[in-house]
Write an enzyme that holds these catalytic residues in place. Structure first.
Site, short mmCIF file in Angstrom:
data_model
loop_
_atom_site.label_atom_id
_atom_site.label_comp_id
_atom_site.label_asym_id
_atom_site.label_seq_id
_atom_site.Cartn_x
_atom_site.Cartn_y
_atom_site.Cartn_z
N TYR A 78 41.36 35.51 59.39
CA TYR A 78 41.66 34.74 58.19
C TYR A 78 40.38 34.22 57.54
O TYR A 78 40.28 34.16 56.32
CB TYR A 78 42.58 33.55 58.53
CG TYR A 78 43.03 32.77 57.32
CD1 TYR A 78 44.13 33.19 56.59
CD2 TYR A 78 42.34 31.64 56.89
CE1 TYR A 78 44.54 32.50 55.46
CE2 TYR A 78 42.74 30.94 55.77
CZ TYR A 78 43.84 31.37 55.05
OH TYR A 78 44.24 30.69 53.93
N PHE A 130 40.03 43.04 25.63
CA PHE A 130 40.90 43.74 26.56
C PHE A 130 42.09 42.83 26.81
O PHE A 130 41.98 41.60 26.80
CB PHE A 130 40.20 44.10 27.87
CG PHE A 130 41.10 44.91 28.77
CD1 PHE A 130 41.48 46.18 28.40
CD2 PHE A 130 41.59 44.38 29.95
CE1 PHE A 130 42.35 46.92 29.19
CE2 PHE A 130 42.46 45.12 30.75
CZ PHE A 130 42.84 46.39 30.37
N ASP A 221 32.03 42.50 32.22
CA ASP A 221 33.21 43.13 32.80
C ASP A 221 32.73 44.44 33.41
O ASP A 221 32.52 45.43 32.72
CB ASP A 221 34.28 43.38 31.73
CG ASP A 221 35.52 44.07 32.29
OD1 ASP A 221 35.47 44.57 33.43
OD2 ASP A 221 36.54 44.12 31.58
N ARG A 388 47.91 52.37 23.51
CA ARG A 388 46.85 51.38 23.30
C ARG A 388 46.71 51.17 21.80
O ARG A 388 45.80 51.66 21.15
CB ARG A 388 45.52 51.85 23.88
CG ARG A 388 45.49 52.06 25.38
CD ARG A 388 45.12 50.83 26.19
NE ARG A 388 46.19 49.86 26.28
CZ ARG A 388 46.23 48.90 27.21
NH1 ARG A 388 45.26 48.80 28.12
NH2 ARG A 388 47.21 48.03 27.24
#
Length: 465
Positions: A78, A130, A221, A388
Site C-alpha cells: 500500500y 482539450f 500536457d 471531434r
C-alpha cells in the site's frame, strides 16, 4: 535516420506477433441494430460489435513481452511500492522533472493541477482546448483562452507546426487581465483537437522566454509529447541528428511541470501522473492525491501498472517504434488522400482526421455532421471512430448555444502495435465507399444530452426530413 532506414525504403512493424485476439465479423443488419441501440453514438457501441476499433489510442495499445513480464513484478504494498520508485527513476531520467505524483490516468492529474493552481476568475491560455482539460479548468473556476496559431483552425493549412502558440494572442491576454490572473499556460504536445499537430522547439523557446519574463509557469500536457519530439526531429532544422529521447528532454526542460495520460505515449492500458519542479506545488499535489486518487506512492494504480509504465517509457522513445507508429498513421492518410477524401493536413501523429465539413457540406453543423459520419462509417464496415466537432465542443456557458468550432472532424485513431497495414487498407476502402455516397447521408438530432462531456454519453436519432 536509423540503421534500418539506411537499408530499406519502406517501414515495417518493429515487432513480431506472438499472441492474437480474434475479431468478430458482423452483418449490416447487426450493425444497424447496434448503432440504433447506441443512440448513434460510437462511444455507446459494445466492443463485441466492432470490427476495427479506431475510437481512441487511449489505453488500447498492445503491451510488449517485457511490459507483461513487468506485471509479474508488481509490488502491491500500500505504501512505498518498489514499482513507484522504478517509475520515479524513469520519469526523472527521460522527462527530467524533480517530483512525481502518480494518478489513475491523465484526467486525475488534470484535476490535481486545476484544483491546486487555478483560482476563480483566472484565465488559462492554451494551444487549443482539450475536452477534459477545459472542464477541469472550468470546474476550478477558470476560463480557457485559445492562443494557438490561426493555421491550427484551418484543416487545409500546410503549416508544419500547427500546435504552436501565438505569442501575440498570449500577450494580448496578459495585457488585458494581468499575468497574476494567469496561473499557467497549458501546452499540449501533438494537439489532439487540431489533428495531432505538433509545436516546434523554436516556438517553445520563445514561449519559455516570454513566460519567464512574466512569471507564468508552462504546464505541459505530455500525453503525446514523445510523438511531438519525433516531428521536431523530422521537420525542424537542427534536430535531424538528435534522438527522440534527447528532444523529449529538451522540451521538458523548457517547461515547469506536466500532466500525463500514460495510456497514449507510454503504451499502457491504465495510468498517468503529475510531475513538476516546484517543491510547494509538489507538496500540495502530494497531499491532494490522497483525497481523490490514493496514497502518494500509488495514486490509484496497482504496483504492476506502474512497472509497465516505467518500461513503456523506455520503449516509447525508440526511434523504430515512433517511425512505425506514425508511419502507419500516414500510410492510412495517404490512401485516403489518393481516394480524394478530405482530411486534416499535414497528417498528425496518432490519428487521421476526416474533414466532415468538406465531406458532408450539405449538413448544418447543428445537425452534427461529424457524429453522423462516424455512425455511417460504423454501418459501412463495423469501423468505430470518434466525433471531434460540435458535439465534443459542447455549449457556450453564457449563451447555451452549441459552440460550432471551426474544425468539424471525425478521428480515426490508431492504437499502437495493434493493427496491420491490411487493416488500414480495409479502413481506407470503407471510408472511400462512404465518401462515394456522401450526398445520401443525413444529419442527426440530439435526444439526450448529459451535463458534462456530452460526447461520451449523448444520444441521437436520424433526421428523417
Amino acid at each position: 535516420m536509423s540503421a534500418m532506414e539506411h537499408v530499406h525504403h519502406s517501414w515495417a512493424e518493429p515487432y513480431k506477433i506472438k499472441m492474437v485476439e480474434l475479431l468478430r465479423m458482423t452483418t449490416r443488419e447487426e450493425r444497424e441494430q447496434a448503432i440504433r441501440e447506441a443512440g448513434y453514438n460510437t462511444f455507446l457501441i459494445r466492443s463485441r460489435d466492432v470490427y476495427i476499433d479506431l475510437l481512441t489510442d487511449s489505453g488500447t495499445s498492445a503491451m510488449s513481452d517485457r511490459q507483461w513480464s513487468g506485471l509479474m513484478m508488481g509490488d502491491e504494498a500500500y505504501s512505498g511500492s518498489e514499482n513507484f520508485y522504478h517509475l520515479q527513476e524513469a520519469v526523472s531520467a527521460y522527462y527530467g522533472y524533480k517530483h512525481l505524483v502518480p494518478t489513475h490516468q491523465g484526467r486525475g492529474a488534470e484535476h490535481l493541477m486545476s484544483q491546486i493552481m487555478i483560482k476563480p476568475g483566472d484565465r488559462v491560455p492554451g494551444n487549443m482546448y482539450f475536452t477534459t482539460t477545459r472542464l477541469h479548468q472550468e470546474l476550478a473556476g477558470g476560463q480557457f483562452v485559445d492562443v494557438i496559431v490561426d493555421e491550427a483552425h484551418d484543416p487545409s493549412s500546410p503549416h508544419p507546426f500547427k500546435g504552436n502558440v501565438d505569442l501575440d494572442k498570449l500577450d494580448r491576454l496578459v495585457q488585458e487581465v494581468g499575468a497574476e490572473r494567469i496561473p499557467y499556460i497549458s501546452l499540449e504536445g501533438c494537439v489532439n483537437m487540431a489533428g495531432g499537430q505538433p509545436f516546434s522547439m523554436a516556438n517553445l523557446r520563445e514561449l519559455n522566454a516570454y513566460c519567464r519574463k512574466h512569471g507564468i509557469p508552462i504546464m505541459l500536457d505530455a500525453t503525446r509529447t514523445i510523438e511531438n519530439a519525433w516531428f521536431i526531429r523530422q521537420r525542424e532544422e537542427g534536430y535531424g541528428q538528435k534522438t527522440v529521447r534527447e528532444i523529449l528532454r529538451e522540451i521538458c526542460d523548457l517547461t515547469d511541470g506536466c500532466t500525463m495520460s500514460a495510456k497514449k505515449d507510454l503504451l499502457v492500458n491504465i495510468g498517468g501522473f503529475f510531475a513538476c519542479n516546484d517543491d510547494d506545488l509538489f507538496r500540495k499535489a502530494q497531499n491532494l492525491v490522497v483525497v481523490y486518487e490514493g496514497l502518494h506512492t500509488y495514486g490509484g494504480l496497482a504496483g504492476r501498472d506502474m512497472e509497465a509504465m516505467a518500461i513503456g517509457i523506455r520503449e516509447a522513445v525508440l526511434e523504430e517504434h515512433q517511425s512505425a507508429r506514425i508511419g502507419q498513421v500516414h500510410y492510412l492518410g495517404k490512401k485516403l488522400v489518393d481516394a480524394g477524401v478530405p482530411i486534416v493536413q499535414p497528417m498528425g501523429s496518432h490519428a487521421i482526421f476526416l474533414d466532415a465539413r468538406k465531406f458532408l457540406p450539405h449538413i448544418d453543423q447543428d445537425d452534427y455532421p461529424a457524429q453522423a459520419l462516424a455512425a455511417e462509417l460504423y454501418l459501412q464496415a463495423g469501423i468505430r471512430s470518434m466525433e471531434r466537432g460540435n458535439v465534443s465542443a459542447g455549449r457556450d456557458p453564457v449563451t447555451g448555444n452549441n459552440r460550432r468550432p471551426a474544425l468539424e472532424l471525425v478521428r480515426l485513431t490508431l492504437p499502437r502495435r495493434v493493427y496491420t497495414q491490411a487493416h488500414m487498407d480495409v479502413v481506407a476502402e470503407s471510408v472511400a465507399a462512404v465518401y462515394q455516397r456522401r450526398d445520401k447521408i443525413k444529419g442527426l438530432r440530439m435526444i439526450y444530452e448529459p451535463e458534462y462531456l456530452r460526447f461520451f454519453q449523448a444520444r441521437f436519432e436520424p433526421i428523417s426530413a
